[in-house]
Design a protein around this motif. Structure first.
Motif, short mmCIF file in Angstrom:
data_model
loop_
_atom_site.label_atom_id
_atom_site.label_comp_id
_atom_site.label_asym_id
_atom_site.label_seq_id
_atom_site.Cartn_x
_atom_site.Cartn_y
_atom_site.Cartn_z
N VAL A 129 -37.65 34.61 -6.60
CA VAL A 129 -36.85 35.72 -7.11
C VAL A 129 -35.73 35.16 -7.99
N CYS A 155 -32.53 40.34 -10.88
CA CYS A 155 -32.89 41.38 -9.91
C CYS A 155 -31.78 42.44 -9.81
N LEU A 202 -31.83 42.10 -2.27
CA LEU A 202 -33.24 41.86 -1.97
C LEU A 202 -33.39 40.62 -1.11
N CYS A 257 -42.25 44.83 -11.39
CA CYS A 257 -40.80 44.62 -11.33
C CYS A 257 -40.17 45.00 -12.67
N ALA A 282 -38.04 39.99 -12.44
CA ALA A 282 -37.27 39.06 -11.61
C ALA A 282 -38.12 38.33 -10.58
N LEU A 283 -39.39 38.67 -10.48
CA LEU A 283 -40.27 38.06 -9.48
C LEU A 283 -41.35 37.23 -10.16
#
Length: 62
Positions: A5, A10, A32, A54, A58-59
């Motif tokens: 992450v 995020c 998160l 997403c 961000a992932l």
């Protein structure tokens, strides 16, 4: 495989939580948390979907 992450990107929109609530969680402060960084083979498709959906990109899987 591991879930990575980018917390700078995020925004805790929770899309990933909706897709894989057993792997992602938002706390009371909208932070998160990855509940299990190691992705089991039978969960890869769900994590790939969370990565793709997403809104802030961000992932990623590594």
């Amino acid at each position: 495989m591991k879930i990575i992450v980018d917390f700078d990107r995020c925004e805790a929109n929770g899309v990933c939580v909706g897709i894989a609530p057993d792997l992602f969680e938002l706390d009371d402060d909208d932070n998160l948390h990855v509940l299990d960084g190691d992705v089991a083979d039978d969960r890869v498709a769900d994590v790939e979907e969370a990565v793709a959906q997403c809104p802030k990109a961000a992932l990623r899987l590594a």
